[in-house]
Each structure stands twice: as structure tokens, then as C-alpha cells.
Design a protein around this motif. Structure first.
Motif, PDB file in Angstrom:
ATOM      1  N   PHE A   1       0.851  -1.194   0.000  1.00  0.00           N
ATOM      2  CA  PHE A   1       0.000   0.000   0.000  1.00  0.00           C
ATOM      3  C   PHE A   1       0.885   1.242   0.000  1.00  0.00           C
ATOM      4  CE2 PHE A   1      -2.177   3.479   2.267  1.00  0.00           C
ATOM      5  CZ  PHE A   1      -3.307   3.609   1.456  1.00  0.00           C
ATOM      6  N   GLN A   2       0.436   2.250  -0.734  1.00  0.00           N
ATOM      7  CA  GLN A   2       1.126   3.531  -0.682  1.00  0.00           C
ATOM      8  C   GLN A   2       0.114   4.616  -0.319  1.00  0.00           C
ATOM      9  OE1 GLN A   2       2.255   5.433  -4.399  1.00  0.00           O
ATOM     10  NE2 GLN A   2       4.212   6.078  -3.517  1.00  0.00           N
ATOM     11  N   GLY A   3       0.440   5.428   0.670  1.00  0.00           N
ATOM     12  CA  GLY A   3      -0.447   6.519   1.077  1.00  0.00           C
ATOM     13  C   GLY A   3       0.330   7.831   1.078  1.00  0.00           C
ATOM     14  N   LEU A   4      -0.094   8.761   0.231  1.00  0.00           N
ATOM     15  CA  LEU A   4       0.589  10.054   0.145  1.00  0.00           C
ATOM     16  C   LEU A   4      -0.383  11.140   0.579  1.00  0.00           C
ATOM     17  CD1 LEU A   4       2.204   9.620  -3.415  1.00  0.00           C
ATOM     18  CD2 LEU A   4       3.185   8.993  -1.193  1.00  0.00           C
ATOM     19  N   SER A   5      -0.055  11.836   1.644  1.00  0.00           N
ATOM     20  CA  SER A   5      -0.966  12.846   2.192  1.00  0.00           C
ATOM     21  C   SER A   5      -0.197  14.112   2.523  1.00  0.00           C
ATOM     22  CB  SER A   5      -1.627  12.327   3.467  1.00  0.00           C
ATOM     23  OG  SER A   5      -2.411  11.186   3.178  1.00  0.00           O
ATOM     24  N   GLY A   6      -0.546  15.194   1.854  1.00  0.00           N
ATOM     25  CA  GLY A   6       0.149  16.432   2.177  1.00  0.00           C
ATOM     26  C   GLY A   6      -0.356  17.615   1.400  1.00  0.00           C
ATOM     27  N   PHE A   7       0.032  18.772   1.869  1.00  0.00           N
ATOM     28  CA  PHE A   7      -0.230  20.024   1.146  1.00  0.00           C
ATOM     29  C   PHE A   7       0.775  21.054   1.639  1.00  0.00           C
ATOM     30  CE2 PHE A   7      -2.774  20.256   4.993  1.00  0.00           C
ATOM     31  CZ  PHE A   7      -2.665  21.579   5.413  1.00  0.00           C
ATOM     32  N   LYS A   8       0.912  22.133   0.864  1.00  0.00           N
ATOM     33  CA  LYS A   8       1.841  23.193   1.239  1.00  0.00           C
ATOM     34  C   LYS A   8       1.081  24.155   2.142  1.00  0.00           C
ATOM     35  CE  LYS A   8       5.125  26.016  -1.220  1.00  0.00           C
ATOM     36  NZ  LYS A   8       6.477  25.675  -1.067  1.00  0.00           N
TER      37      LYS A   8
ATOM     38  N   MET B   1       1.836  15.486  10.402  1.00  0.00           N
ATOM     39  CA  MET B   1       1.372  14.135  10.757  1.00  0.00           C
ATOM     40  C   MET B   1       0.017  14.153  11.462  1.00  0.00           C
ATOM     41  SD  MET B   1       2.105  10.985  10.531  1.00  0.00           S
ATOM     42  CE  MET B   1       3.804  11.095  10.014  1.00  0.00           C
ATOM     43  N   MET B   2      -0.134  15.098  12.409  1.00  0.00           N
ATOM     44  CA  MET B   2      -1.382  15.191  13.179  1.00  0.00           C
ATOM     45  C   MET B   2      -2.546  15.622  12.300  1.00  0.00           C
ATOM     46  SD  MET B   2      -1.391  14.610  16.379  1.00  0.00           S
ATOM     47  CE  MET B   2      -0.128  14.012  17.465  1.00  0.00           C
ATOM     48  N   ASP B   3      -2.224  16.456  11.313  1.00  0.00           N
ATOM     49  CA  ASP B   3      -3.256  17.127  10.541  1.00  0.00           C
ATOM     50  C   ASP B   3      -3.631  16.344   9.285  1.00  0.00           C
ATOM     51  OD1 ASP B   3      -4.953  19.279   9.970  1.00  0.00           O
ATOM     52  OD2 ASP B   3      -3.453  20.233   8.690  1.00  0.00           O
ATOM     53  N   ILE B   4      -2.606  15.937   8.515  1.00  0.00           N
ATOM     54  CA  ILE B   4      -2.877  15.355   7.204  1.00  0.00           C
ATOM     55  C   ILE B   4      -2.287  13.940   7.077  1.00  0.00           C
ATOM     56  CG2 ILE B   4      -0.883  16.513   6.074  1.00  0.00           C
ATOM     57  CD1 ILE B   4      -4.306  16.258   4.441  1.00  0.00           C
ATOM     58  N   GLY B   5      -1.137  13.716   7.713  1.00  0.00           N
ATOM     59  CA  GLY B   5      -0.530  12.380   7.686  1.00  0.00           C
ATOM     60  C   GLY B   5      -1.462  11.329   8.274  1.00  0.00           C
ATOM     61  N   ILE B   6      -2.320  11.755   9.179  1.00  0.00           N
ATOM     62  CA  ILE B   6      -3.264  10.839   9.819  1.00  0.00           C
ATOM     63  C   ILE B   6      -4.209  10.201   8.781  1.00  0.00           C
ATOM     64  CG2 ILE B   6      -4.973  12.625  10.392  1.00  0.00           C
ATOM     65  CD1 ILE B   6      -5.362  11.155  13.115  1.00  0.00           C
ATOM     66  N   TYR B   7      -4.429  10.880   7.650  1.00  0.00           N
ATOM     67  CA  TYR B   7      -5.255  10.279   6.589  1.00  0.00           C
ATOM     68  C   TYR B   7      -4.547   9.060   5.986  1.00  0.00           C
ATOM     69  CZ  TYR B   7      -8.562  14.161   6.558  1.00  0.00           C
ATOM     70  OH  TYR B   7      -9.526  15.063   6.903  1.00  0.00           O
TER      71      TYR B   7
ATOM     72  N   TYR C   1       3.812  19.023   4.971  1.00  0.00           N
ATOM     73  CA  TYR C   1       3.228  20.359   4.925  1.00  0.00           C
ATOM     74  C   TYR C   1       3.967  21.195   3.877  1.00  0.00           C
ATOM     75  CZ  TYR C   1       0.070  20.990   9.010  1.00  0.00           C
ATOM     76  OH  TYR C   1      -0.991  20.999   9.891  1.00  0.00           O
ATOM     77  N   SER C   2       4.822  20.564   3.045  1.00  0.00           N
ATOM     78  CA  SER C   2       5.601  21.404   2.129  1.00  0.00           C
ATOM     79  C   SER C   2       5.522  20.991   0.666  1.00  0.00           C
ATOM     80  CB  SER C   2       7.053  21.486   2.589  1.00  0.00           C
ATOM     81  OG  SER C   2       7.602  20.215   2.602  1.00  0.00           O
ATOM     82  N   MET C   3       4.522  20.168   0.311  1.00  0.00           N
ATOM     83  CA  MET C   3       4.329  19.813  -1.103  1.00  0.00           C
ATOM     84  C   MET C   3       2.842  19.746  -1.400  1.00  0.00           C
ATOM     85  SD  MET C   3       6.819  16.554  -1.460  1.00  0.00           S
ATOM     86  CE  MET C   3       7.746  16.407   0.055  1.00  0.00           C
ATOM     87  N   ASN C   4       2.477  20.180  -2.598  1.00  0.00           N
ATOM     88  CA  ASN C   4       1.091  20.043  -3.045  1.00  0.00           C
ATOM     89  C   ASN C   4       0.924  18.781  -3.897  1.00  0.00           C
ATOM     90  OD1 ASN C   4      -0.162  22.194  -1.763  1.00  0.00           O
ATOM     91  ND2 ASN C   4       0.504  23.638  -3.337  1.00  0.00           N
ATOM     92  N   TYR C   5      -0.281  18.547  -4.348  1.00  0.00           N
ATOM     93  CA  TYR C   5      -0.618  17.411  -5.234  1.00  0.00           C
ATOM     94  C   TYR C   5      -0.329  16.061  -4.577  1.00  0.00           C
ATOM     95  CZ  TYR C   5       0.058  21.488  -8.128  1.00  0.00           C
ATOM     96  OH  TYR C   5       0.037  22.764  -8.605  1.00  0.00           O
ATOM     97  N   LEU C   6      -0.507  15.965  -3.280  1.00  0.00           N
ATOM     98  CA  LEU C   6      -0.264  14.693  -2.609  1.00  0.00           C
ATOM     99  C   LEU C   6      -1.535  14.247  -1.916  1.00  0.00           C
ATOM    100  CD1 LEU C   6       3.246  15.154  -0.980  1.00  0.00           C
ATOM    101  CD2 LEU C   6       2.623  13.549  -2.771  1.00  0.00           C
ATOM    102  N   ASP C   7      -2.330  13.479  -2.599  1.00  0.00           N
ATOM    103  CA  ASP C   7      -3.527  12.908  -1.998  1.00  0.00           C
ATOM    104  C   ASP C   7      -3.851  11.645  -2.776  1.00  0.00           C
ATOM    105  OD1 ASP C   7      -5.852  12.362  -0.638  1.00  0.00           O
ATOM    106  OD2 ASP C   7      -7.037  13.938  -1.589  1.00  0.00           O
ATOM    107  N   LYS C   8      -3.088  10.589  -2.483  1.00  0.00           N
ATOM    108  CA  LYS C   8      -3.189   9.390  -3.306  1.00  0.00           C
ATOM    109  C   LYS C   8      -3.025   8.120  -2.464  1.00  0.00           C
ATOM    110  CE  LYS C   8      -0.384   6.999  -6.609  1.00  0.00           C
ATOM    111  NZ  LYS C   8       0.686   7.025  -7.579  1.00  0.00           N
ATOM    112  N   PHE C   9      -3.925   7.174  -2.680  1.00  0.00           N
ATOM    113  CA  PHE C   9      -3.800   5.848  -2.065  1.00  0.00           C
ATOM    114  C   PHE C   9      -3.658   4.829  -3.192  1.00  0.00           C
ATOM    115  CE2 PHE C   9      -6.606   6.730   1.977  1.00  0.00           C
ATOM    116  CZ  PHE C   9      -5.656   7.621   2.436  1.00  0.00           C
ATOM    117  N   PHE C  10      -2.751   3.882  -3.018  1.00  0.00           N
ATOM    118  CA  PHE C  10      -2.572   2.832  -4.026  1.00  0.00           C
ATOM    119  C   PHE C  10      -2.412   1.492  -3.316  1.00  0.00           C
ATOM    120  CE2 PHE C  10       0.237   0.169  -6.663  1.00  0.00           C
ATOM    121  CZ  PHE C  10      -0.567   0.061  -7.795  1.00  0.00           C
TER     122      PHE C  10
END
Ligand code: NAD
Length: 333
Positions: free
Chosen positions: A152-159, A178-184, A238-247
Motif C-alpha cells: 500500500f502507498q499513502g501520500l498525504s500532504g499540502f503546502k 502528521m497530526m493534521d494530514i498524515g493521519i489520513y 506540509y511542504s508539497m502540493n498534489y499529494l492525496d493518493k492511495f494505491f
């Protein structure tokens, strides 16, 4: 009968939840708890809330005697959830609490115990657990359509923007991305793989120590290992956009969700083709389902309770520990 909910903390997400609840068949906004009188005045008008259902952070324990409120939905900065949950439970009201339910497993455990003791529900705002594409993929996995799950790959983040917001204040955020978006990615790993992890390894990168102070993680890569041999590889940032993907990859097929956790629509693809099931506002669906759990007093079929939220906090504790010690940390969920 509708679940009568008081919202605590009238910030941006509370506004989204309240607007979505206008379409809920089973839940309605019946009260507010806020430190800002002007917001209370505005919400009273918008949702037709009587004076007696309006509270501030000093006096909300009195909600105990209010028979027009069934539940309180806590939508305040992360570090406040624990104390507020204990007070709501002591007032005998059901608790719906935003993610992360608290800022560490010890606090989360205390919340679970307090709600158990008070005989009230504790549900965590994991809206993706009710989303159609996500549920369909979980169903396909359970039916064996992906074969034996391997990866499984989980990418969660935004700038993140404004450096002065509470999300970058360790006292209120309890951590960083991690608390905010990594938790997804953490919660997603668990429901996509369908097994609880047994170990974690994690690595932290900090490129801007001024914006991301001590105690606020900027970017963490982490791996979760499972008894079956599945490995999950995840990124929280918290420093990259376009990261919302599960595989998810198995011996017979794959599933991809991209975006996987945004407010929608969620896009999904498997080895059989695209799913892209119709979009329903996540918060409307979540509140319908949570209201049914509370009103009908039945055990949630989808785990969105405090005990499940606590597992994510145990994983987060272990991720931070692994970063600190530079080696694998075993989990006991
Ligand atoms: P926000 O800053 O927009 O709102 C927070 C609210 O809390 C504000 O109204 C603020 O006035 C109030 N507050 C009360 N006491 C405070 C204090 N001591 N310091 C600062 N603010 C205080 O934040 P938000 O985006 O609405 O996030 C609130 C919670 O909701 C967080 O736990 C967050 O993780 C969660 N959230 C969840 C989702 C989701 O999709 N499930 C999305 C966004 C936020």
C-alpha cells in the motif's frame, strides 16, 4: 427524530460541517459553543438557534441540563480536544470529535474511558470511512478481488500557508503535518489493507526550521509492516502540493484513489476500470451515519469510534518515537 448537535469551535471546518448538515436527514445544528459573541450572533440567525442553546468555553458544562442537545461536535484545535471531550462526557452528552481525536495515545485512552464511564458515544470525524468509492474498494478487497494484498502507498500532504496559524503552533497542534494530514495516510492504510500494522519505521526531513518549529513536523516518510507481510509506504508533509493518493496492490489486481481524501469528488480506478462513484458531500453522509449510530444506539459497523481513533494515535506516537530513535518501533494495537 433528528440528532440535535451543538458545534464547538466555529472555525472553517465547523462552517463546512454545519452547511453539510442542512442536507442531513438525521442530524441538525441545534446549538453552538464559541468564545466569539459575534460568531454566535451570526450562527443563531443562520441556523435558527435559541439563546439557551448558546454557550462559551467557560460555561458549557451547563449543557448537562439542556434537554435540547444530544451531542457536541468538537471542531477546535487538536490539543484542546482532550479536555473538551472530558467535559462534554461529564455533562452526559455524546461526543463527536474531529481528527486527530487528541495529540497522543494517553489522552485518547482517557477520552475513551471517560465516555465509556459516562455511557456516551465517542465518534471521530473520519469522513472518508463513509465515502462510496472507498467503501466499494474495501468491499472488493474483502471479496478477494485484489488477491493477496502485498503493498500500500499513502501520500498525504499540502503546502501550508500562513506561518502564524494554530496548525504551526505545537501547543495547539500537538505536532505538525502528521497530526493534521498524515493521519489520513495512517487511517487509510488500515482500512485499505484491512489489517492492523505491527511495526513502524519513520524518517523526518525539515527544510524550514523557522516555519516548522520544534515539535512541528514538516515532512515524515514512514513505513508500516503487517503480520501478513504487507508493507505500507507513506508520506506526510506540509511542504508539497498534489499529494492525496492511495494505491493498493495485490496478487490479482490494484486499486487507486486519487484524490483519496479531499472533499470530493473522489476518483477511483482498479484493474477492472474506473469506479468514480457519484459524489455525496462527505460531511452530510458522515453526520447521517453518526446520527444513526447514536440515535439507534447500535455498534458502528464501520469503525469510527474512539477506540479506532486511538489506534491512529498509537501509530503516531510510534512514528514520532521511530524518528527520534532512528529504528523500528513495534506496535501493539
Ligand atoms: P480553524 O482555525 O478554522 O477553527 C478552529 C476554531 O477553534 C476557531 O473558530 C477558533 O476560534 C476556535 N478556538 C477555540 N479555542 C481556541 C484557541 N484556544 N486557540 C485557537 N482557536 C481556538 O480550524 P479548522 O480547520 O476548523 O480545524 C479545527 C479541527 O477540525 C482540527 O482538529 C482539524 O484537524 C479538524 N479538521 C478536520 C477536517 C476533516 O476533513 N475531517 C478538515 C479540517 C479540519
Amino acid at each position: 427524530k433528528k440528532l440535535r448537535v451543538a458545534l464547538m469551535g466555529l472555525g472553517s471546518y465547523a462552517n463546512r460541517v454545519a452547511d453539510a448538515m442542512k442536507d442531513s436527514k438525521y442530524a441538525k445544528v441545534s446549538g453552538v459553543i464559541s468564545g466569539t459573541p459575534s460568531k454566535i450572533a451570526d450562527w443563531k440567525k443562520r441556523f435558527d438557534i435559541p439563546d439557551k442553546n448558546c454557550y462559551n468555553y467557560g460555561n458549557f458544562d451547563a449543557i448537562k441540563d439542556n434537554d435540547e442537545i444530544d451531542a457536541v461536535y468538537i471542531i477546535t484545535p487538536n490539543a484542546l480536544h482532550h479536555g473538551q471531550c472530558l467535559r462534554v462526557a461529564a455533562a452526559g452528552k455524546h461526543v463527536i470529535c474531529e481528527k486527530p481525536m487528541a495529540i497522543n495515545a494517553k489522552e485518547g485512552q482517557e477520552m475513551v474511558e471517560a465516555c465509556d464511564k459516562a455511557g456516551v458515544e465517542l465518534l471521530i470525524g473520519y469522513r472518508m470511512r463513509f465515502e462510496a468509492n472507498t467503501l466499494e474498494i474495501v468491499k472488493m478487497r474483502e471479496a478477494g478481488e485484489f488477491g493477496e494484498i502485498k503493498f500500500f502507498q499513502g501520500l498525504s500532504g499540502f503546502k501550508i500557508g500562513d506561518p502564524n496559524q494554530w496548525r504551526l503552533d505545537p501547543k495547539l497542534a500537538g505536532g505538525g503535518a502528521m497530526m493534521d494530514i498524515g493521519i489520513y495516510a495512517i487511517n487509510g492504510t488500515r482500512y485499505m489493507v484491512g489489517e492492523e500494522p505491527i511495526w513502524v519505521t519513520a524518517q523526518e526531513v525539515k527544510t524550514d526550521p523557522i516555519k516548522f518549529k520544534e515539535g512541528v513536523d514538516e515532512t515524515i516518510t514512514f513505513q508500516l509492516g503487517f503480520e501478513s507481510g504487507v508493507v505500507a509506504s507513506c508520506l506526510s508533509t506540509y511542504s508539497m502540493n498534489y499529494l492525496d493518493k492511495f494505491f493498493l496492490n495485490g496478487t490479482k489486481g490494484f486499486a487507486e484513489l486519487k484524490p483519496a481524501t479531499g472533499y470530493g469528488p473522489i476518483r477511483s480506478e482498479t484493474h477492472k476500470g474506473r469506479l468514480d462513484l457519484p459524489h455525496i458531500t462527505h460531511q452530510t453522509k458522515q453526520m447521517d451515519e453518526m446520527a444513526k449510530i447514536i440515535l439507534e444506539g447500535k455498534k458502528p459497523t464501520i469503525p469510527v469510534d474512539g477506540k479506532d481513533g486511538l489506534k491512529d494515535l498509537k501509530i503516531i506516537d510510534a512514528i514520532y518515537q521511530s524518528v527520534k530513535q532512528g529504528s523500528k518501533v513495534m506496535l501493539d494495537l
